[in-house]
Design a protein around this motif. Structure first.
Motif, PDB file in Angstrom:
ATOM      1  N   THR A  11      15.133  27.835  17.378  1.00 32.56           N
ATOM      2  CA  THR A  11      15.697  28.707  18.401  1.00 32.56           C
ATOM      3  C   THR A  11      15.910  30.092  17.815  1.00 32.56           C
ATOM      4  OG1 THR A  11      17.515  28.992  19.984  1.00 32.56           O
ATOM      5  CG2 THR A  11      18.092  28.122  17.818  1.00 32.56           C
ATOM      6  N   GLU A  12      15.951  31.097  18.672  1.00 34.10           N
ATOM      7  CA  GLU A  12      16.149  32.472  18.219  1.00 34.10           C
ATOM      8  C   GLU A  12      17.621  32.718  17.929  1.00 34.10           C
ATOM      9  OE1 GLU A  12      15.649  37.088  19.833  1.00 34.10           O
ATOM     10  OE2 GLU A  12      14.969  35.398  21.046  1.00 34.10           O
ATOM     11  N   PRO A  13      17.964  33.277  16.775  1.00 38.05           N
ATOM     12  CA  PRO A  13      19.371  33.573  16.482  1.00 38.05           C
ATOM     13  C   PRO A  13      19.888  34.690  17.371  1.00 38.05           C
ATOM     14  CG  PRO A  13      17.946  34.478  14.783  1.00 38.05           C
ATOM     15  CD  PRO A  13      17.073  33.644  15.668  1.00 38.05           C
ATOM     16  N   LEU A  14      21.100  34.535  17.849  1.00 35.51           N
ATOM     17  CA  LEU A  14      21.718  35.525  18.723  1.00 35.51           C
ATOM     18  C   LEU A  14      23.139  35.805  18.252  1.00 35.51           C
ATOM     19  CD1 LEU A  14      20.542  34.121  22.190  1.00 35.51           C
ATOM     20  CD2 LEU A  14      19.595  36.098  20.976  1.00 35.51           C
ATOM     21  N   GLY A  15      23.737  36.853  18.790  1.00 40.40           N
ATOM     22  CA  GLY A  15      25.110  37.182  18.462  1.00 40.40           C
ATOM     23  C   GLY A  15      25.285  37.608  17.013  1.00 40.40           C
ATOM     24  N   PHE A  16      26.371  37.157  16.384  1.00 41.79           N
ATOM     25  CA  PHE A  16      26.685  37.570  15.023  1.00 41.79           C
ATOM     26  C   PHE A  16      25.626  37.109  14.029  1.00 41.79           C
ATOM     27  CE2 PHE A  16      29.113  37.108  10.980  1.00 41.79           C
ATOM     28  CZ  PHE A  16      29.422  38.449  10.810  1.00 41.79           C
ATOM     29  N   ALA A  17      25.030  35.934  14.273  1.00 42.96           N
ATOM     30  CA  ALA A  17      23.965  35.445  13.384  1.00 42.96           C
ATOM     31  C   ALA A  17      22.771  36.390  13.406  1.00 42.96           C
ATOM     32  CB  ALA A  17      23.545  34.040  13.804  1.00 42.96           C
ATOM     33  N   ARG A  18      22.448  36.900  14.584  1.00 45.45           N
ATOM     34  CA  ARG A  18      21.349  37.859  14.698  1.00 45.45           C
ATOM     35  C   ARG A  18      21.691  39.153  13.953  1.00 45.45           C
ATOM     36  NH1 ARG A  18      17.166  39.437  18.309  1.00 45.45           N
ATOM     37  NH2 ARG A  18      17.012  41.698  18.496  1.00 45.45           N
ATOM     38  N   ASP A  19      22.931  39.620  14.138  1.00 53.88           N
ATOM     39  CA  ASP A  19      23.357  40.833  13.435  1.00 53.88           C
ATOM     40  C   ASP A  19      23.209  40.671  11.929  1.00 53.88           C
ATOM     41  OD1 ASP A  19      24.012  41.737  15.935  1.00 53.88           O
ATOM     42  OD2 ASP A  19      26.056  42.327  15.419  1.00 53.88           O
TER      43      ASP A  19
ATOM     44  N   ALA B  43      18.012  41.970   6.428  1.00 55.46           N
ATOM     45  CA  ALA B  43      16.640  42.421   6.171  1.00 55.46           C
ATOM     46  C   ALA B  43      16.638  43.800   5.528  1.00 55.46           C
ATOM     47  CB  ALA B  43      15.857  42.437   7.478  1.00 55.46           C
ATOM     48  N   TRP B  44      17.467  44.698   6.033  1.00 52.58           N
ATOM     49  CA  TRP B  44      17.556  46.033   5.417  1.00 52.58           C
ATOM     50  C   TRP B  44      18.122  45.938   4.008  1.00 52.58           C
ATOM     51  CZ3 TRP B  44      19.344  47.164  10.827  1.00 52.58           C
ATOM     52  CH2 TRP B  44      18.387  47.882  11.548  1.00 52.58           C
ATOM     53  N   ALA B  45      19.099  45.052   3.809  1.00 52.32           N
ATOM     54  CA  ALA B  45      19.678  44.889   2.471  1.00 52.32           C
ATOM     55  C   ALA B  45      18.623  44.405   1.477  1.00 52.32           C
ATOM     56  CB  ALA B  45      20.849  43.905   2.530  1.00 52.32           C
ATOM     57  N   ILE B  46      17.780  43.478   1.908  1.00 52.82           N
ATOM     58  CA  ILE B  46      16.707  42.980   1.042  1.00 52.82           C
ATOM     59  C   ILE B  46      15.744  44.105   0.685  1.00 52.82           C
ATOM     60  CG2 ILE B  46      14.661  41.495   0.992  1.00 52.82           C
ATOM     61  CD1 ILE B  46      16.270  39.489   2.694  1.00 52.82           C
TER      62      ILE B  46
ATOM     63  N   ALA C 125      11.943  46.520  10.262  1.00 49.59           N
ATOM     64  CA  ALA C 125      11.408  45.653  11.321  1.00 49.59           C
ATOM     65  C   ALA C 125      10.463  44.593  10.763  1.00 49.59           C
ATOM     66  CB  ALA C 125      10.695  46.484  12.381  1.00 49.59           C
ATOM     67  N   SER C 126       9.709  44.936   9.722  1.00 47.14           N
ATOM     68  CA  SER C 126       8.776  43.969   9.137  1.00 47.14           C
ATOM     69  C   SER C 126       9.535  42.804   8.500  1.00 47.14           C
ATOM     70  CB  SER C 126       7.895  44.654   8.092  1.00 47.14           C
ATOM     71  OG  SER C 126       7.112  45.669   8.685  1.00 47.14           O
ATOM     72  N   THR C 127      10.565  43.124   7.712  1.00 46.20           N
ATOM     73  CA  THR C 127      11.356  42.069   7.080  1.00 46.20           C
ATOM     74  C   THR C 127      12.155  41.287   8.111  1.00 46.20           C
ATOM     75  OG1 THR C 127      11.507  43.429   5.092  1.00 46.20           O
ATOM     76  CG2 THR C 127      13.035  41.590   5.254  1.00 46.20           C
ATOM     77  N   GLN C 128      12.650  41.970   9.132  1.00 49.54           N
ATOM     78  CA  GLN C 128      13.361  41.286  10.207  1.00 49.54           C
ATOM     79  C   GLN C 128      12.448  40.292  10.913  1.00 49.54           C
ATOM     80  OE1 GLN C 128      14.613  44.765  12.302  1.00 49.54           O
ATOM     81  NE2 GLN C 128      16.395  45.095  11.001  1.00 49.54           N
ATOM     82  N   THR C 129      11.213  40.696  11.172  1.00 44.67           N
ATOM     83  CA  THR C 129      10.254  39.793  11.806  1.00 44.67           C
ATOM     84  C   THR C 129      10.012  38.565  10.944  1.00 44.67           C
ATOM     85  OG1 THR C 129       9.152  41.644  12.923  1.00 44.67           O
ATOM     86  CG2 THR C 129       7.911  39.591  12.721  1.00 44.67           C
ATOM     87  N   ALA C 130       9.821  38.783   9.636  1.00 48.37           N
ATOM     88  CA  ALA C 130       9.588  37.660   8.721  1.00 48.37           C
ATOM     89  C   ALA C 130      10.783  36.714   8.689  1.00 48.37           C
ATOM     90  CB  ALA C 130       9.292  38.195   7.322  1.00 48.37           C
ATOM     91  N   LEU C 131      11.996  37.270   8.610  1.00 45.97           N
ATOM     92  CA  LEU C 131      13.194  36.424   8.573  1.00 45.97           C
ATOM     93  C   LEU C 131      13.375  35.665   9.884  1.00 45.97           C
ATOM     94  CD1 LEU C 131      15.818  38.685   6.747  1.00 45.97           C
ATOM     95  CD2 LEU C 131      14.478  36.798   5.806  1.00 45.97           C
ATOM     96  N   PHE C 132      13.117  36.312  11.004  1.00 45.64           N
ATOM     97  CA  PHE C 132      13.264  35.645  12.298  1.00 45.64           C
ATOM     98  C   PHE C 132      12.279  34.491  12.423  1.00 45.64           C
ATOM     99  CE2 PHE C 132      16.079  38.901  13.606  1.00 45.64           C
ATOM    100  CZ  PHE C 132      16.678  38.490  14.790  1.00 45.64           C
ATOM    101  N   LEU C 133      11.045  34.701  11.960  1.00 46.23           N
ATOM    102  CA  LEU C 133      10.050  33.625  12.030  1.00 46.23           C
ATOM    103  C   LEU C 133      10.477  32.429  11.185  1.00 46.23           C
ATOM    104  CD1 LEU C 133       6.709  35.667  11.872  1.00 46.23           C
ATOM    105  CD2 LEU C 133       7.656  34.459  13.852  1.00 46.23           C
TER     106      LEU C 133
END
Length: 222
Positions: free
Chosen positions: A179-187, A193-196, A163-171
């Motif tokens: 804009t917030e990524p949605l759909g396949f881009a969000r996936d 983030a987990w892979a990193i 969740a921490s890396t996901q938050t950083a990438l989303f920001l």
């Protein structure tokens, strides 16, 4: 805690800051789920079934924040009893975090914009992997396999810190894309983030174990 070096304090502060946003936002949601005032935008799925998300927030917060302390070499060296006690709490919290994450994945009805097949599959696999790593870490430490124990806990921690890396990438993405990524881009972003995190964990494992094995090899050869 004066036995902890400045370098370790700096590392601990960095990890705690990295964990701060998802942990605080999660904890701010708990009053809403318990019938209190709404502090942050509501989550309709959580309101309908608040039990798994409350347990997930508490388990994840303890695992990420207290787990950071467990990786300090000085704590293991100077306060082994404290390390063991905290380790039991961290292991239990990690299992709660992972299993409630799996619970929400399979029971909540997510719109396709927020969870597609890729993210669903990754969440199921990684939550099970996290529990497996924690279980293996417990088995390893009971068998005195310290390197295996630390490696397994580091891999579990990498998953738990998703969740921490996901938050950083989303920001970062939202700054550039507006804009917030949605759909396949969000996936892709979520799974990336987990892979990193897991890639960094493997690099740390290789570096730490190689560094410790080198002096031992020299000593054995002499």
């Amino acid at each position: 805690m004066n036995f902890i070096s400045r370098r370790e304090w700096a590392l601990l502060a960095l990890v705690l800051m990295y964990s701060f946003i998802p942990a605080v936002f999660g904890l701010l949601r708990i009053p809403e789920l318990l019938g209190g005032p709404i502090i942050i935008p509501p989550n309709p799925r959580a309101v309908i079934d608040p039990v798994p998300i409350v347990l997930h927030i508490l388990g994840s917060s303890v695992f990420c924040l207290m787990g950071a302390v467990q990786f300090l070499p000085s704590l293991r060296r100077h306060r082994p009893a404290m390390h063991r006690t905290l380790g039991r709490v961290v292991a239990a919290a990690g299992c709660v975090s992972a299993l409630t994450g799996l619970w929400m994945t399979v029971s909540y009805a997510f719109p396709d914009a927020l969870q597609g097949p890729l993210l669903y599959g990754a969440r199921v696999i990684l939550t099970l992997a996290m529990v497996t790593f924690i279980a293996w870490a417990v088995i390893a430490i009971r068998s005195r396999k310290l390197a295996a124990h630390r490696a397994a806990m580091l891999r579990a921690y990498a998953i738990g810190q998703g969740a921490s890396t996901q938050t950083a990438l989303f920001l970062i993405v939202m700054i550039f894309m507006k804009t917030e990524p949605l759909g396949f881009a969000r996936d892709l972003l979520m799974v990336g983030a987990w892979a990193i995190n897991l890639a960094v964990a493997e690099l740390l494992i290789q570096r730490i174990f190689a560094t410790r094995a080198f002096p031992a090899a020299i000593s054995h050869g002499s």
